[in-house]
Design an enzyme around this catalytic site. Structure first.
Site, mmCIF file in Angstrom:
data_model
loop_
_atom_site.group_PDB
_atom_site.id
_atom_site.type_symbol
_atom_site.label_atom_id
_atom_site.label_comp_id
_atom_site.label_asym_id
_atom_site.label_seq_id
_atom_site.Cartn_x
_atom_site.Cartn_y
_atom_site.Cartn_z
ATOM 1 N N HIS A 158 78.353 -11.422 -14.190
ATOM 2 C CA HIS A 158 78.734 -12.328 -15.292
ATOM 3 C C HIS A 158 77.514 -13.165 -15.718
ATOM 4 C CE1 HIS A 158 81.576 -15.313 -17.288
ATOM 5 N NE2 HIS A 158 80.511 -16.069 -17.093
ATOM 6 N N GLU A 159 76.843 -13.762 -14.749
ATOM 7 C CA GLU A 159 75.688 -14.617 -15.069
ATOM 8 C C GLU A 159 74.514 -13.790 -15.589
ATOM 9 O OE1 GLU A 159 76.258 -17.618 -15.313
ATOM 10 O OE2 GLU A 159 78.022 -17.856 -14.060
ATOM 11 N N HIS A 162 74.732 -13.347 -19.214
ATOM 12 C CA HIS A 162 74.229 -14.529 -19.935
ATOM 13 C C HIS A 162 72.708 -14.497 -19.997
ATOM 14 C CE1 HIS A 162 77.914 -16.836 -20.295
ATOM 15 N NE2 HIS A 162 78.118 -16.895 -18.995
ATOM 16 N N ASP A 169 80.462 -17.076 -22.812
ATOM 17 C CA ASP A 169 81.775 -17.074 -22.160
ATOM 18 C C ASP A 169 82.894 -16.776 -23.143
ATOM 19 O OD1 ASP A 169 80.888 -17.662 -19.582
ATOM 20 O OD2 ASP A 169 80.715 -19.793 -20.075
#
Ligand SMILES: [Ca+2]
Ligand SMILES: [Ca+2]
Ligand SMILES: [Ca+2]
Length: 1002
Positions: A158-159, A162, A169
């Site tokens: 997930h990170e 980014h 998000d």
């Protein structure tokens, strides 16, 4: 007013520098290599940390591979350990160009801790790389956190999305629910197939959510509890913790209606659409048969080993360069280079001379010995490679190798042969920082620093800027141990007439004070100096060490310099001359991180304008409401000053995240542009905040077989902690160079994208508001707007040119930053309950260049159906405040804040009967409640309609009210409307409030 047209130059990517993201990550044969995970020097030795990192990345590699449709995985990871970890040297290697400062993932304790939310620091827009991922040691070590974040490998992916691909998000803590076009209440999520139920679990047990009759939305204690088992497998940017989730939302599963950051920042595109069009995937071919198992290398940081490689060619005699070099390098050797480092000195012209082999810096004696070896004369040609090669020879003095060592390379000259040593430099594993002095420094110079991840500085011959001194002052260690780093508090200068004064103040804040130096420089005649500490103690010429050759006076304050405002008064007794003052210090307490500033000058791509960023933080917490000014030294002419803002407009992506930004458009000639920033904090104004963006969702709990299993609530934020007085402070920070090469075409920039368009339905009209862009991005005044509307969001986005035009002919754009407001009656669209209309616009400049399409604002009519307890039928008020794209601007408020502006505010008392309507007088209807007071939401914006007879009492006005009490709200904005109704004349006020929600709940 005549606006001067700003022309910008486009840049060749040849000179793209290591700016915000200095990562060395590469994609080789579908595997990411050279990922650096760095452990903060403040963390105690712990074997489990290393083991857990390896386990996390190994598992994440397969998950990433699946999530990217078998395209990429983690192939090679370097774990950078702190210097002080006692580890068998056979297990670790020396770093080369890797450092804590440039790492992709940081494992660090935040200074003040609020839970263990993993997050990614993102400055830029959609598709732009982030700065770093931050995990706390507890997150890596404590397996019980899996319940709230999902397994670590999934959080890492997930990170990573980014950081590497610039997606955002898909949940939204601030707007957790919305009403869909079909009039159905939905949780903000992607995909919409994720099933679950809303519940209020704030008490001892869970109960159904209270629905606000006026908005149709649940109140702030309501959370969405996803079912543990799902049939949908997306999405990772929404809820990577669900066991079925293994994909990003793609064009099939994307939910463009969800009021989340991904939609706002990426123009309602799906995360997979953005990822699959990124550089990593554009030329990537799926399908390969290699192991997905990453390899790990342990690196251990070491003390700095550094060699100054200084140009003494003939041209260094011009413009007093050699003496300016001596002055600046003296500051570096006396004040900047950290204890325990090893330093050598090389000079070069046609050949090179080793002036000093490595000496360990232990106390002032060695520092003063080195100063004596700085060059004082110049002559001969320029052979940069000879200097670099002798530098390597010096660096081999300690261990026979150059790996991880540093060179500071200063030159003012051209050198046709500079490329000859590029292969050797690349192999060396050393980092080269470059300082270009004057207009003729070799054009390829910065390639040496880019190639090795070094810092870049430039200084002109303009003595009225402290360019060279600031460059040397910026050469601090990159090992992450900020308690040891020198911090620049002041750097300024002025031309002073005979018998005139240079007077001013310098603030020593409580986070700094050790090793504090005041340095005064001048051109000809020694000035009369006095410096006064906050207690009144005076220091004058006899206390300073005065160097009559270098025209420098220096004093080191004994012990820890007293916190407070220091005054200086400098008299020029001789003919007019330029006088400067510079102050540096170090942390006062090794356990309290000093307030720090990181400055960058960056460019998205070669056709984009430069953006200046300054990140102000205390530990990992953003510092808000500071005054941040960028000073850009240009190839010729005086430097340009620009204020940077943290308002989420123009170049600034996120409001109140402690990252202050601005476009830099004053590029009008070929050469080097050098950045430094000044930051000033004022007692009572600045404030810390919690980081909000780029986090993995804290899962409130799950639904299983219809039952809710709530997780423990997120640890509360201590408001007093954030309000802790930072006091006055000041900082100066050098932020690098961008070079504009010969042959760069001149372009005229369009207005910047409008990101805060809002639409509100008021009676039978639609009110549209936005912040005006400029003629050139965020500067000047645009020429006209083109606004269009549609009942379909994606059609409006994709076929803007053919959507229904909204006539704005009578609207003359106002200057950048002004609020534009228009009220329109939509033609051919009847506003009845359930109607949804979307609006978007773009701005044009004088040459018809137009901005990117704005955000899409949604206006829908929602008529509350119930009677209010006070007997006022809401439909009689007629003012229908719709569920609006105000949300769009609220999403931008990633970090929270309280409003500390000194403005006139109105404070209302709380009606005791209704805690959901705090601070509002009788007769008030809260018609819009857009931010949800979940446990971490400190800032709430409520739009309300107050209807009251004109004769009733007015609200009390309090000026400069600093503290809010429970239940009080600060009016941020208000508008008055009057109307005749069946009950006589009524007086309505639409008000937007800011208030502390955690106080509301008391
Ligand atoms: Ca060495
Ligand atoms: Ca910002
Ligand atoms: Ca323009």
């Amino acid at each position: 007013m005549v606006l001067q047209k700003t022309f910008g130059l486009l840049f060749g990517c040849l000179l793209c520098t290591c700016n915000i993201n200095c990562s060395g990550v590469k994609l080789v044969n579908n595997g990411y290599t050279d990922i650096v995970i760095a452990i903060n020097p403040g963390i105690q030795y712990n074997d489990n940390l290393i083991d857990n990192i390896k386990e996390m990345v190994t598992e994440a590699s397969s998950y990433l591979h699946r999530a990217t449709k078998q395209q990429v995985y983690f192939s090679d990871v370097k774990i950078l350990l702190p210097l002080n970890w006692g580890i068998n040297s056979s297990l670790v290697q020396r770093p080369t160009t890797q450092s804590y400062e440039k790492a992709d993932v940081l494992i660090a304790e935040p200074y003040r801790k609020y839970g263990d939310d993993p997050y990614t620091l993102q400055y830029g827009g959609c598709g732009e790389k982030g700065r770093y991922i931050h995990f706390t040691p507890n997150f890596i070590l404590n397996n019980s956190l899996t319940a709230v974040y999902g397994s670590k490998d999934r959080v890492l992916v997930h990170e990573w999305a980014h950081l590497q691909w610039g997606v955002f998000d898909e949940y939204n803590h601030l707007v957790p629910f919305y009403i869909s076009n079909a009039g159905i209440r939905e949780a903000t999520r992607c995909s919409k197939e994720i099933k679950g139920k809303p519940a209020d679990c704030t008490g001892s047990s869970c109960s159904p959510c209270h629905i606000d009759a006026n908005t149709g939305l649940p109140n702030g204690d309501c959370n969405f509890f996803p079912e543990k088992g799902q049939s949908s497998s997306s999405s990772i940017m929404y809820l990577q913790g669900l066991s079925n989730v293994a994909e990003f939302c793609d064009n099939k599963t994307h939910n463009p209606d969800a009021p989340n950051m991904q939609n706002k920042m990426c123009n309602y595109r799906s995360t997979w659409d953005v990822i699959s069009k990124s550089e990593d995937f554009r030329n990537n071919t799926p399908g390969h048969n290699v192991s997905l198992m990453p390899t790990f290398t342990l690196l251990q940081a070491k003390d700095r080993v550094l060699c100054l490689v200084l140009d003494v060619s003939e041209s260094m005699h011009q413009e007093k360069r050699i003496i300016r070099l001596q002055k600046a390098a003296t500051i570096f050797l006396l004040q900047i280079i950290e204890e325990q480092s090893q330093v050598g000195i090389v000079t070069f012209s046609s050949g090179a001379i080793i002036k000093s082999h490595l000496k360990p810096i232990e106390g002032d004696t060695v520092r003063n010995e080195l100063i004596q070896l700085l060059p004082t004369s110049a002559g001969g040609g320029t052979n940069i490679c000879a200097g670099v090669q002798s530098g390597f020879e010096v660096l081999r003095g300690d261990d026979g190798a150059t790996s991880g060592d540093e060179i500071v390379l200063l030159t003012d000259g051209e050198d046709g042969g500079i490329r000859n040593c590029f292969p050797e430099v690349e192999k060396s594993g050393a980092v080269i920082h470059t300082i270009a002095l004057g207009p003729s420094a070799a054009r390829e110079l910065e390639q040496l620093s880019t190639m090795t991840g070094g810092l870049q500085f430039a200084a002109t011959d303009n003595v009225t800027t402290n360019g060279l001194i600031d460059a040397f002052t910026g050469l601090v260690s990159a090992n992450g141990d900020i308690s040891q780093q020198s911090i620049q508090l002041e750097s300024s200068g002025k031309r002073i007439d005979k018998d005139s004064w240079l007077n001013g103040t310098v603030v020593i804040d409580k986070t700094v004070g050790n090793d504090t130096f005041f340095v005064v420089t001048w051109e000809n005649q020694t000035p009369t100096i006095s410096v006064q500490d906050p207690s009144g103690k005076m220091y004058n010429n006899s206390d300073f060490k005065i160097d009559l050759t270098l025209h420098t006076a220096r004093i080191k304050i004994k012990g820890t310099a007293q916190t407070g405002t220091w005054l200086y008064r400098i008299l020029n007794p001789g003919t007019e001359q330029f006088i400067t003052i510079m102050v540096t210090s170090r942390a006062a307490d090794e356990n309290v991180p000093p307030i720090t500033v990181n400055a960058y000058i960056a460019q998205k791509d070669s056709t984009s304008p430069m953006i200046i960023y300054a990140e102000v933080s205390h530990g990992f917490l953003p510092v808000l409401f500071a005054k941040v000014t960028a000073i850009i030294e240009r190839p010729t002419g005086s430097p340009v000053e620009q204020d940077l803002t943290d308002d989420g407009l123009g170049a600034d992506m996120n409001r109140h995240d402690g990252v202050y930004s601005k476009y830099f458009l004053h590029v009008n000639e070929v050469g080097r542009y050098n950045l430094k920033v000044h930051v000033q904090g004022k007692e009572g104004m600045t404030r810390m905040a919690i980081r909000r963006g780029g986090r993995a969702l804290y899962i409130p709990g799950y639904t299983e077989n219809g039952n809710i299993q709530a997780n423990p609530p997120r640890p509360p934020v201590n408001e007093e902690d954030l309000d802790a007085k930072l006091g006055d402070f000041s900082r100066v920070k050098s932020g690098g160079v961008i070079s504009v090469p010969v042959g760069t075409p001149i372009v005229d920039f369009p207005p910047c994208k409008i990101t805060d368009l809002q639409a509100t339905i008021v009676k039978d009209k639609v009110k549209l508001e936005w912040t005006a862009p400029g003629e050139d991005y965020d500067q000047g005044t645009a020429s006209r707007y083109e606004m269009r509307m549609s009942d379909n969001l994606l059609q409006l986005r994709d076929n803007f040119a053919i959507a229904a035009l909204v006539n704005l002919d009578n609207l003359n754009p106002r200057p950048y930053g002004s609020r534009e407001t228009v009220t329109i009656v939509p033609e051919n669209t009847e506003l009845h309950n359930g109607t949804t209309v979307y609006f978007a616009l773009r701005a044009y400049d004088k040459v018809n260049a137009y901005s990117e399409l704005s955000n899409v604002a949604k206006a829908s009519v929602f008529v509350p159906l119930i009677e209010h307890p006070n007997g006022i039928n809401i439909s009689m008020i007629v003012m229908i405040v719709a569920i609006v794209a105000i949300i769009v601007c609220l999403i931008a408020g990633i970090t929270t804040c309280t409003v500390h502006r000194k403005s006139q505010r109105k404070i209302f008392d709380t009606p005791a009967h209704n805690r959901r309507q705090p601070g509002l007088p009788t007769g008030t209807q809260v018609c819009q409640h857009l931010l949800s007071p979940m446990e971490e939401t400190e800032l709430e914006i409520i739009e309300a309609v107050i209807t009251e007879p004109l004769s009733s009492g007015r609200a009390e006005t309090i000026e400069d009210h600093q503290e809010l009490h429970p239940g009080q709200a600060v009016v941020e904005e208000q508008e008055l409307e009057e109307e005749e109704g069946s009950e006589g004349r009524r007086h309505s006020t639409v008000i937007r409030f800011h208030t502390h929600s955690h106080q509301l709940r008391h």
